[in-house]
Design a protein around this motif. Structure first.
Motif, PDB file in Angstrom:
ATOM      1  N   ARG A 103      -5.259 -23.056  19.212  1.00  0.00           N
ATOM      2  CA  ARG A 103      -6.828 -23.736  19.501  1.00  0.00           C
ATOM      3  C   ARG A 103      -7.027 -24.837  18.564  1.00  0.00           C
ATOM      4  NH1 ARG A 103     -10.389 -20.381  18.883  1.00  0.00           N
ATOM      5  NH2 ARG A 103      -9.074 -18.921  17.575  1.00  0.00           N
TER       6      ARG A 103
ATOM      7  N   TRP B 279      -2.194 -26.420  33.026  1.00  0.00           N
ATOM      8  CA  TRP B 279      -3.122 -25.710  32.340  1.00  0.00           C
ATOM      9  C   TRP B 279      -3.329 -24.286  31.812  1.00  0.00           C
ATOM     10  CZ3 TRP B 279      -6.005 -29.352  29.960  1.00  0.00           C
ATOM     11  CH2 TRP B 279      -6.109 -30.681  30.602  1.00  0.00           C
TER      12      TRP B 279
ATOM     13  N   HIS C  10     -10.951 -29.965  28.561  1.00  0.00           N
ATOM     14  CA  HIS C  10     -10.301 -30.576  27.470  1.00  0.00           C
ATOM     15  C   HIS C  10     -10.801 -32.107  27.192  1.00  0.00           C
ATOM     16  CE1 HIS C  10      -6.628 -32.280  25.367  1.00  0.00           C
ATOM     17  NE2 HIS C  10      -7.019 -33.345  25.998  1.00  0.00           N
TER      18      HIS C  10
ATOM     19  N   TRP D   7      -3.000 -37.786  24.060  1.00  0.00           N
ATOM     20  CA  TRP D   7      -3.552 -36.259  24.551  1.00  0.00           C
ATOM     21  C   TRP D   7      -4.943 -36.188  24.021  1.00  0.00           C
ATOM     22  CZ3 TRP D   7      -4.690 -31.792  21.743  1.00  0.00           C
ATOM     23  CH2 TRP D   7      -4.506 -31.991  20.306  1.00  0.00           C
ATOM     24  N   CYS D   8      -5.330 -36.666  22.848  1.00  0.00           N
ATOM     25  CA  CYS D   8      -6.515 -36.303  22.080  1.00  0.00           C
ATOM     26  C   CYS D   8      -7.519 -37.496  21.850  1.00  0.00           C
ATOM     27  CB  CYS D   8      -6.361 -35.209  21.234  1.00  0.00           C
ATOM     28  SG  CYS D   8      -7.647 -34.691  20.372  1.00  0.00           S
TER      29      CYS D   8
ATOM     30  N   ASN E 267      -2.349 -24.429  28.561  1.00  0.00           N
ATOM     31  CA  ASN E 267      -3.161 -25.306  27.476  1.00  0.00           C
ATOM     32  C   ASN E 267      -4.204 -24.730  26.639  1.00  0.00           C
ATOM     33  OD1 ASN E 267      -5.249 -27.499  27.038  1.00  0.00           O
ATOM     34  ND2 ASN E 267      -3.192 -28.505  27.598  1.00  0.00           N
ATOM     35  N   GLU E 268      -4.558 -25.183  25.486  1.00  0.00           N
ATOM     36  CA  GLU E 268      -5.930 -24.728  25.052  1.00  0.00           C
ATOM     37  C   GLU E 268      -6.923 -24.557  25.814  1.00  0.00           C
ATOM     38  OE1 GLU E 268      -8.467 -25.788  21.088  1.00  0.00           O
ATOM     39  OE2 GLU E 268      -6.519 -26.883  21.476  1.00  0.00           O
ATOM     40  N   PHE E 269      -7.193 -25.540  26.697  1.00  0.00           N
ATOM     41  CA  PHE E 269      -8.290 -25.704  27.703  1.00  0.00           C
ATOM     42  C   PHE E 269      -7.961 -25.295  29.109  1.00  0.00           C
ATOM     43  CE2 PHE E 269      -9.368 -28.278  24.030  1.00  0.00           C
ATOM     44  CZ  PHE E 269     -10.566 -27.502  23.474  1.00  0.00           C
TER      45      PHE E 269
END
Length: 1336
Positions: free
Chosen positions: A949, A1041, A1052, A991-992, A1044-1046
């Motif tokens: 995470r 998803w 996200h 992605w971020c 995925n972390e979120f």
């Protein structure tokens, strides 16, 4: 008694109404003089008074009813009029109570509209005496009069209308705000019950009712959130559990309070909101929360059912229009179908939706649409439920699917068999599989409903039957999946394909594979079932597979086999646990059945494996399961058998991960479940785990602003938890850590300070024990002394001394370590950490320091005495967990062959990450070691590549340490850079962090700080809008998803946006203002038509940031309150309530800054936590109250805060009461400052709304004092709040009425919405307390 009463009353009243024959013959020609009339009246009343005095109280009502019956039995208007005068005088002289008379008159069966004279005379009498009734009586009378009026037909002779209007005059008088017979708020409630939104009132009442209702529209607006229908949440896997998003489960309406005429859009079903939430992955908990659905109570929810159907139709439309849609591959709608399947199974399984109803509704909505490209996906979704539930339900429930087949598969020729090398082939076969299940059910039931195989499916059916005859099935295509899906309800046919799947992952009996460590062998199958294959199995087939695996694991546990689980089995099981639709056999079975069974069998190797799986291979597990596991782990840790190095380490590591991974919004809801017995979720022995929990609690209460506005933990959910921790593991916190805690937690630990041994004493004790070690000769005595329970935990310090002085450790040292055991060794590690701090701080540096470092290195890596992660948690190659290094080095060396537990996923790096997370936080708290942290990040930052995470960790860190990092922009940037850079190889570009930030913000120099412009903020907020609107493709790379972390794109997007904003080298205040300016100043990138969506996005972002970012909104509100448009005393071209209607103003291009700020404040506060909202009372009383002097300012403040009283009442009542008092104090200031008040009625209506919907009498004492100081007209209107019948003398009442009459043209300008007083869980319903006042 009844006869006696009747006789006596007849003698009294018939005497005075009897007439001579000649009078009746010439009716209307004989006139009594006024004196004669009066004499008659007085005589009649005198006789009646005498009789009334003899009547017992309980007969009074019966007596009055007889009089009314007597009057209504008369036919002469003159007699009726005279008798009415008698009643009126009896009321005026306080002989009869007006309420009793009015009730008897209005409820008389003889009072019918056809008797027009009686009707007119009766209502004139009511109009005459109603002023003396208490306000609740007036309310009841209003309802009765409206009911009577409803009996008048729509067409009557115009000749009688004039007489019928007497009833309207009574209603008009009751509704006259200057007469003030009752709170107008009561009247609107009765009117709205009788004439709901959109229904016209009776023609006799003309515009009287609609005008009165319109006068409440301002009150309704004051209680409405601007643009509420456009506001949307971000769904996270713990559910945006907040009262803001609740909907009525039968109508999907907002739960509006009070019978007010709200704007029409607030009365509409909020299908858009529910649809949006349903579309989000992992939203089912939030849907249940929004609609108040409880899994324990099976209740069908037709509105939810309808939205699920609409979502399926939408997916069909998307499949039809997608440019690159290919039935074999699927398209971007593929993820939507996958998600839909999961949602449908959950809601139908718990009976919130009915399967046959949904299928019939689908047929109806798809008929004639020609949407067939997505038909296979739709049948795949339906197959999921059918295959899993057809055995337990009636065949008739599933037959509607054949109607759908006829609609969607119109082909006359056979549909060709698809390429079974592609996963989508399983969807193409879905309809054929459905037919096979239906047919099987019909055969088993001996039903006559058997349906021959449709011609178009013949080739598919033949292919499946042929495949079934082939006994050697390979894993190279999807034939096995097809057979499992088609025959999962037919055990004879199902055994073969499922058996192949199972054997593939179990491995055959002979193959073996070595696992890390010594003496650890596993079954040889190492290739897990691929996700594509698992996705291609129906839920029913997946449930059979996971059930087989769990059963196999339990059997192996019971057999105590020395061969551990095959890696393929472990990984396949991990993958299956991702599917939420098999939760009962999946994660629920894992925690409540598998773990306890394995533990009972003392199969420590399998237990170790299951904990590793949970630590490293599970995603989006609901928080209650995680906390349940934490509770299990604490119980496990106390069992003697788990006192084994490797298992104890695994239990502790798993517990640490569970604690630190708790989401900030999850902590309170989960831990409040254990308030009766907090011991179950706390460690009785591990100070480190309890410290980690306190740190998590500090972070969670900070991020959710739980303690905002309070200075003590007393009365809160965490008091017992902290107290229990301090009883279990008393400890202190370093001042630099404590200073970061929320104030109430700081206060708690200062009050509960624990005396600690000085480090000097520790050093002295170590020296003393070391002398004993050297002086004792008997080996057994040494082992007993140093490993004895209760002896000081100093043994690791002694080993350190041995190495420092002699460079080696003897065999006895090894034996002592073994005897101490893993659990007790934790305390030794803790003391050793303290000892090291002392040693390093007092070392002379140079050679001695290097020597200390070298020995520490040897203890970790060479002798394997203590693992790095545990050592650092207290200080905080293949792994050696049983002191093997020490065994090699002791003199003489020892030959060890410890039995390792199987390791599939874990290693020291992965175990070290949660510890490293804590280490970074400790470094951030100490300003002098910033440079060391940067060095640490340079060397170890790469580990974050394996963090599960990373964005959440960054978000929590930047949020919690905002105050510490405010002026350390370089360190902030370094932290973000280290973590993000480590991920660049295994994440898609974009992605971020945004491209602009990567280019300008990440590499900025200290002497050239990058200050973003407005365009940057607009683009950043715009980037969040796409996933909120469900746009595809969105600004972020698409992903599955589930891994995925979120849990979904919007969650996200929100987190990465917040991380980027907090990472900027700009103060929180400036960032906050820049975010507000995205909509408050004209921006070319922000389209007007979409303004509320932008406000929604800003509300989401700014409330997810620390306080300095969102508190700037208060400054904007203050500047608007002080702006000329609200402070001006002059009438300006405007009506304040039109100005406050943001939506209408915006559409007509007539909005002003004050309406923009109002709408934005509502968007922000709607998304705020109750902790953030709890600053509002202080903001009102300390900042706004001193500056509010005009009516416009007052109404603006009411509208600003009014809509949030409902949340305050539900979540923080204290704040609601404080706001209630502040509203009156502001009114007092305005009353004293303004010569003339134009909007008294809307103000009073709003205050009555607060009383009856929220505060009841809770603030009566403070409020009464304020009302007594107001001008007479205001005092008159608010007198029902004061409960005082002596609010004013009759002269001041008259003055008030006159003053009110003078302002009547402008004082009743409001408007309202709906909600029933009785049905809206009122605090004090309008009939709750008896208010009386002097007759007027």
């Amino acid at each position: 008694m009844a006869l006696s009463m009747e006789t006596q009353l007849q003698s009294i009243f018939e005497d005075v109404v009897k007439t001579e024959m000649i009078e009746e013959a010439f009716a209307g020609m004989f006139m009594d003089t006024p004196e004669d009339e009066r004499t008659k009246l007085i005589s009649c009343l005198g006789a009646f008074r005498q009789y009334w005095g003899t009547l017992p109280q309980e007969s009074h009502e019966q007596c009055v009813q007889w009089i009314v019956r007597f009057i209504h039995s008369q036919h002469s208007p003159k007699r009726i009029s005279f008798l009415h005068d008698c009643l009126a005088m009896a009321v005026e002289t306080s002989l009869l109570p007006p309420r009793m008379v009015c009730v008897a008159l209005i409820s008389s069966d003889s009072l019918e509209w056809e008797r027009t004279q009686l009707w007119a005379l009766t209502f004139k009498l009511i109009r005459k005496i109603i002023g003396g009734m208490d306000y609740k009586g007036v309310r009841d009378l209003l309802k009765a009069v409206l009911d009577k009026i409803q009996t008048i037909p729509t067409t009557v002779s115009s000749a009688i209308v004039q007489q019928l209007l007497a009833a309207r005059e009574v209603v008009e008088y009751i509704l006259d705000r200057n007469a003030c017979l009752l709170p107008a708020y009561f009247a609107i409630a009765e009117i709205r019950k009788m004439y709901p939104e959109g229904q016209l009132s009776h023609w006799l009442l003309g515009s009287l009712i609609s005008d009165f209702v319109d006068s409440f529209r301002p009150t309704a607006r004051i209680n409405s959130i601007c643009g509420r229908c456009s506001l949307l949440p971000v769904v996270n896997n713990s559910g945006a559990i907040c009262n803001s998003w609740k909907l009525d489960p039968t109508t999907l309406h907002f739960p509006l309070r009070g019978m007010l005429p709200f704007d029409k859009d607030l009365f509409e079903p909020q299908t858009g909101l529910l649809r949006y939430v349903l579309e989000q992955p992992y939203s089912r908990e939030m849907v249940c929360n929004m609609l108040g659905l409880n899994k324990q109570h099976k209740q069908r929810c037709p509105v939810l059912e309808e939205q699920l159907v609409d979502l399926v139709v939408y997916a069909m439309e998307r499949s039809e229009t997608e440019e690159h849609f290919d039935a074999d591959i699927g398209g971007t709608s593929q993820l939507l179908w996958q998600h839909l399947s999961s949602q449908l199974i959950f809601f139908v399984l718990f009976q919130f939706a009915s399967f046959p109803h949904m299928v019939l509704s689908l047929h109806q909505k798809l008929a004639g649409r020609g949407l067939i490209k997505g038909r296979d996906h739709l049948m795949w979704v339906l197959l999921q439920f059918i295959s899993g539930s057809i055995q337990k339900n009636a065949l008739a429930d599933f037959l509607p699917v054949m109607k759908l087949f006829d609609l969607l598969y119109p082909e006359k020729e056979c549909i060709p068999v698809p390429d079974i090398n592609k996963p989508q082939s399983t969807h193409s076969f879905a309809m054929t599989c459905i037919w096979i299940h239906l047919n099987r059910k019909a055969q088993n039931d001996n039903s006559k409903l058997q349906i021959p195989i449709p011609h178009s499916l013949k080739l598919h059916h033949e292919f499946l039957q042929q495949s079934l005859r082939n006994k050697t099935l390979g894993m190279s295509d999807y034939k096995i999946a097809l057979l499992c899906n088609a025959y999962s309800t037919n055990s004879e046919c199902f055994t073969l394909p499922m058996g192949v799947l199972v054997e593939t992952i179990y491995g055959n009996g002979s193959m073996r594979i070595n696992l890390p460590g010594t003496n650890c062998m596993a079954s040889g199958s190492v290739t897990p079932l691929p996700m594509n294959l698992l996705d291609s199995l129906t839920v029913h087939a997946k449930m059979s597979l996971i059930h087989s695996i769990a059963t196999r694991v339990i059997k192996l546990a019971q057999a105590k086999s020395s061969i551990t689980l095959a890696p393929a089995l472990v990984e396949t099981y991990s993958r299956l646990l991702v599917y939420m639709e098999i939760e009962s056999l999946g994660i629920k079975g894992f925690i409540s059945q598998l773990l306890p069974n394995v533990f009972k069998s003392h199969a420590w190797g399998i237990l170790h494996t299951l904990l590793e799986m949970f630590s490293y291979r599970m995603h989006h597990i609901q928080p209650h399961y995680r906390v349940q596991l934490l509770s299990h782990l604490h119980s496990l840790a106390a069992v003697p058998q788990t006192n084994q190095n490797q298992l104890h380490l695994c239990v502790e590591s798993t517990a640490l991960r569970l604690i630190t991974a708790l989401g900030s919004s999850e902590v309170q809801p989960q831990f409040t479940r254990f308030l009766n017995d907090p011991k179950t979720v706390l460690s009785a022995e591990s100070e480190e785990l309890n410290r980690a929990l306190i740190l998590t609690l500090a972070r969670a209460t900070h991020v959710t602003d739980f303690f905002t506005g309070s200075d003590s933990i007393h009365g809160t959910w965490c008091k017992d938890i902290l107290q229990t921790i301090m009883n279990f593991t008393p400890h202190n916190w370093a001042s630099h850590t404590l200073s970061c805690f929320p104030a109430p937690l700081q206060a708690f630990f200062k009050q509960n300070n624990v005396p600690q041994e000085s480090r000097f004493n520790l050093k002295k004790n170590v020296e003393e024990e070391y002398r004993k070690w050297k002086s004792m000769a008997n080996e057994n005595d040494i082992i007993t002394h140093f490993s004895m329970q209760g002896s000081p935990p100093l043994f690791l310090c002694l080993l350190w001394k041995m190495l420092l002085e002699t460079d080696h450790i003897n065999q006895i040292g090894f034996r002592v370590l073994e005897r101490i055991g893993a659990r007790a060794l934790v305390a030794h590690v803790r003391t050793f950490a303290d000892f090291l701090v002392y040693e390093f701080s007092t070392s002379a540096g140079g050679q001695q320091l290097n020597k200390c470092i070298e020995i520490l290195n040897d203890m970790v890596w060479k002798y394997n005495i203590v693992t790095l992660d545990r050592l650092i948690l207290c200080l905080k190659y293949p792994e050696k967990l049983y002191f093997e290094g020490l065994a090699d080095q002791v003199n003489p060396p020892m030959q060890l062959q410890p039995q390792y537990l199987p390791i599939y996923f874990g290693n020291v790096c992965l175990r070290f990450l949660p510890v490293f997370d804590i280490v970074i936080h400790r470094f951030l708290e100490l300003l002098p070691v910033s440079k060391s942290l940067e060095t640490l990040l340079d060397h170890l930052g790469g580990l974050y590549k394996f963090h599960d995470r990373p964005v959440t960790y960054l978000y929590n860190t930047l949020h919690y340490y905002e105050r510490h990092l405010r002026d350390r922009t370089n360190l902030k940037r370094k932290l973000v850079h280290a973590i993000m850079s480590s991920l660049k190889d295994n994440r898609a570009p974009g992605w971020c962090l945004s491209e602009t930030y990567l280019k300008l913000g990440m590499n900025a120099r200290e002497d050239n700080v990058w200050i973003p412009d407005d365009t940057y903020y607009c683009k950043l907020i715009g980037r969040l809008l796409s996933p909120m609107a469900g746009k595809s493709p969105g600004p972020f790379p698409t992903c599955d998803w589930r891994f995925n972390e979120f849990p979904n794109p919007a969650a996200h997007a929100l987190h990465v946006t917040c991380v980027e904003l907090m990472a900027l080298a700009v103060s929180g205040k400036d960032v906050g203002n820049a975010l507000l300016n995205v909509v408050l100043t004209s921006q070319p990138l922000v389209p007007r038509e979409n303004i509320t969506a932008w406000m929604n996005a800003i509300g989401l972002v700014i409330t997810a940031l620390p306080e300095p970012y969102w508190i700037v909104l208060h400054d904007r509100i203050v500047s608007v309150i002080g702006s000329p448009v609200l402070t001006s005393e002059t009438e300006w071209a405007g009506y304040p309530f039109a100005l406050l209607d943001f939506t209408a103003c915006h559409q007509s291009y007539s909005e002003m800054n004050c309406s923009y700020v109002l709408a934005l404040a509502h968007a922000v506060w709607h998304h705020s936590s109750i902790g953030q909202l709890s600053l509002i009372p202080k903001f009102l009383s300390e900042t706004l109250k001193p500056v509010v002097q005009t009516e416009f300012q007052l109404l603006y403040v009411y509208h600003l805060v009014g809509p949030f009283l409902q949340r305050f009442q539900q979540e923080r009542t204290r704040c609601m009461l404080e706001i209630g008092v502040a509203f009156y104090e502001m009114l007092q200031a305005v009353d004293q400052h303004c010569q003339h008040l134009s909007y008294m009625d809307p103000i009073c209506d709003f205050l009555y709304h607060i009383k009856y919907m929220y505060t009841g009498d809770s603030v009566k004492e403070q409020v009464e004092k304020i009302i007594m100081t107001l001008r007479p007209a205001m005092k008159l209107r608010l007198r029902f709040i004061t409960h005082s019948s002596l609010v004013e003398t009759s002269s001041s009442a008259a003055a008030a009425a006159a003053a009110a009459a003078a302002t009547s043209s402008s004082s009743s300008t409001p408007q309202p919405p709906t909600s029933s007083l009785s049905a809206s869980s009122v605090v004090a319903s309008p009939s709750a307390t008896q208010h009386t006042h002097t007759p007027m």
